[in-house]
Design an enzyme around this catalytic site. Sequence first.
Site, PDB file in Angstrom:
ATOM      1  N   ARG A  94     -34.829  72.266 -28.899  1.00 60.08           N
ATOM      2  CA  ARG A  94     -35.373  73.256 -27.961  1.00 60.08           C
ATOM      3  C   ARG A  94     -36.898  73.230 -28.047  1.00 60.08           C
ATOM      4  O   ARG A  94     -37.452  73.276 -29.142  1.00 60.08           O
ATOM      5  CB  ARG A  94     -34.845  74.663 -28.247  1.00 60.08           C
ATOM      6  CG  ARG A  94     -33.337  74.793 -28.082  1.00 60.08           C
ATOM      7  CD  ARG A  94     -32.908  76.247 -27.941  1.00 60.08           C
ATOM      8  NE  ARG A  94     -33.299  76.797 -26.646  1.00 60.08           N
ATOM      9  CZ  ARG A  94     -33.144  78.079 -26.313  1.00 60.08           C
ATOM     10  NH1 ARG A  94     -32.632  78.931 -27.183  1.00 60.08           N
ATOM     11  NH2 ARG A  94     -33.512  78.515 -25.125  1.00 60.08           N
ATOM     12  N   ASP A 240     -41.082  84.123 -28.170  1.00 59.63           N
ATOM     13  CA  ASP A 240     -40.725  82.800 -28.654  1.00 59.63           C
ATOM     14  C   ASP A 240     -41.951  81.970 -29.012  1.00 59.63           C
ATOM     15  O   ASP A 240     -41.859  81.052 -29.811  1.00 59.63           O
ATOM     16  CB  ASP A 240     -39.889  82.071 -27.604  1.00 59.63           C
ATOM     17  CG  ASP A 240     -38.482  82.626 -27.533  1.00 59.63           C
ATOM     18  OD1 ASP A 240     -37.597  82.089 -28.214  1.00 59.63           O
ATOM     19  OD2 ASP A 240     -38.272  83.625 -26.818  1.00 59.63           O
ATOM     20  N   ASN A 250     -41.649  84.530 -23.580  1.00 52.92           N
ATOM     21  CA  ASN A 250     -40.404  85.189 -23.983  1.00 52.92           C
ATOM     22  C   ASN A 250     -39.375  84.936 -22.898  1.00 52.92           C
ATOM     23  O   ASN A 250     -39.648  84.270 -21.892  1.00 52.92           O
ATOM     24  CB  ASN A 250     -40.641  86.688 -24.206  1.00 52.92           C
ATOM     25  CG  ASN A 250     -39.464  87.359 -24.903  1.00 52.92           C
ATOM     26  OD1 ASN A 250     -38.998  86.882 -25.939  1.00 52.92           O
ATOM     27  ND2 ASN A 250     -38.965  88.442 -24.350  1.00 52.92           N
ATOM     28  N   LYS A 251     -38.195  85.455 -23.096  1.00 56.54           N
ATOM     29  CA  LYS A 251     -37.095  85.209 -22.169  1.00 56.54           C
ATOM     30  C   LYS A 251     -37.499  85.508 -20.729  1.00 56.54           C
ATOM     31  O   LYS A 251     -38.215  86.466 -20.456  1.00 56.54           O
ATOM     32  CB  LYS A 251     -35.895  86.070 -22.573  1.00 56.54           C
ATOM     33  CG  LYS A 251     -34.639  85.808 -21.761  1.00 56.54           C
ATOM     34  CD  LYS A 251     -34.233  84.354 -21.757  1.00 56.54           C
ATOM     35  CE  LYS A 251     -34.029  83.788 -23.138  1.00 56.54           C
ATOM     36  NZ  LYS A 251     -33.778  82.325 -23.139  1.00 56.54           N
TER      37      LYS A 251
END
Length: 354
Positions: A94, A240, A250-251
């Site tokens: 990732r 993140d 972030n998401k």
Amino acid sequence: MNTTLPLPRSVEWNDTHITLLDQQALPLAVEYLELKTLEDVWKAIKTLKVRGAPAIGITAAFGLALAAQQYENESIEEFRKQLQKYRDYLASSRPTAVNLFWALDRMVASIKDVISVNEAKTTLVHEAIRIQVEDEEVCYSIGHHALSLLNKNDSIMTICNAGSIATAYYGTALAPFHLSVEKGIPLKVYACETRPVLQGSRLTAWELQQSGVDVTLITDNMAAHTIKTKKINAIIVGADRIAANGDTANKIGTYGLALLAKSFGIPFYVAAPLSTFDPTIASGDDIPIEERAAEEITHLNGKRIAPEGISVYNPAFDVTPNELITAIITEKGIITGNYKQEIQRLFAHQSSSK
């Protein structure tokens, strides 16, 4: 630190394998996987069996330790070369969560002075365990600092799952909610479902229920109406990767919440450990954004919900500019103001204290 929370551990080391909470099985079942090979670890990270930046880092660290135990060559020089190949392989799982690379690089650095393969193997296990233990302590501190920004009976909104199962324990953005239960401070939480993989509905709603937090689930497109009608006092999210200037990845959907917070005049907080900061990246423009499979959008529970042949754009993350962030909450305290200067000062202090 003596927790009474009824929450499972996201990842555990068991000498011959890694025991991993399967986050894809939640909330319908609490199931555990046994990861026995490096490939098992890579697939678990790639397919979101484990997710959440700190938990990914911990799992990858244990993955390196696991692969090292299976290495038979007696040459320490060859061992280091092979370990670097293992590191690069896991790093490819990732691209956005910086904790993955931070943990892998810390593991590789831990054996730079060892003189034998056996010593290296032992060192790697101890270092991975140390990363996990430190993360739990870090999350507790983040929760303590975050809770100081909230008031009794506040209503708080969050997105994705920056919780206990995304870390070693407690979480980042969810840590203040877990601690509020331990300390008897009532808070109301509104959790966005977090399309397309539904980490909010599957994981955050489940996790907060386990702790006894007063949590209400909403769809992502209900956020503005909910902020207005339910009088949301603040929004708190995880991260993140945080660039040197405070821009935060972030998401997907986080940026929209930050814009809403500005519009409604409420605080927008980011909760993250120092391991999530990436001082080598100047701004959010330089953060790589992972794009995931179209099926996450075109299918639901394995069934197609979109036309065949439709074009799909599926970024897993977005970047919130620093000017929309009220404060960044770390284990070392709360950062506000000029984020570039404060982050530089924070990391300079960290370096000088080592």
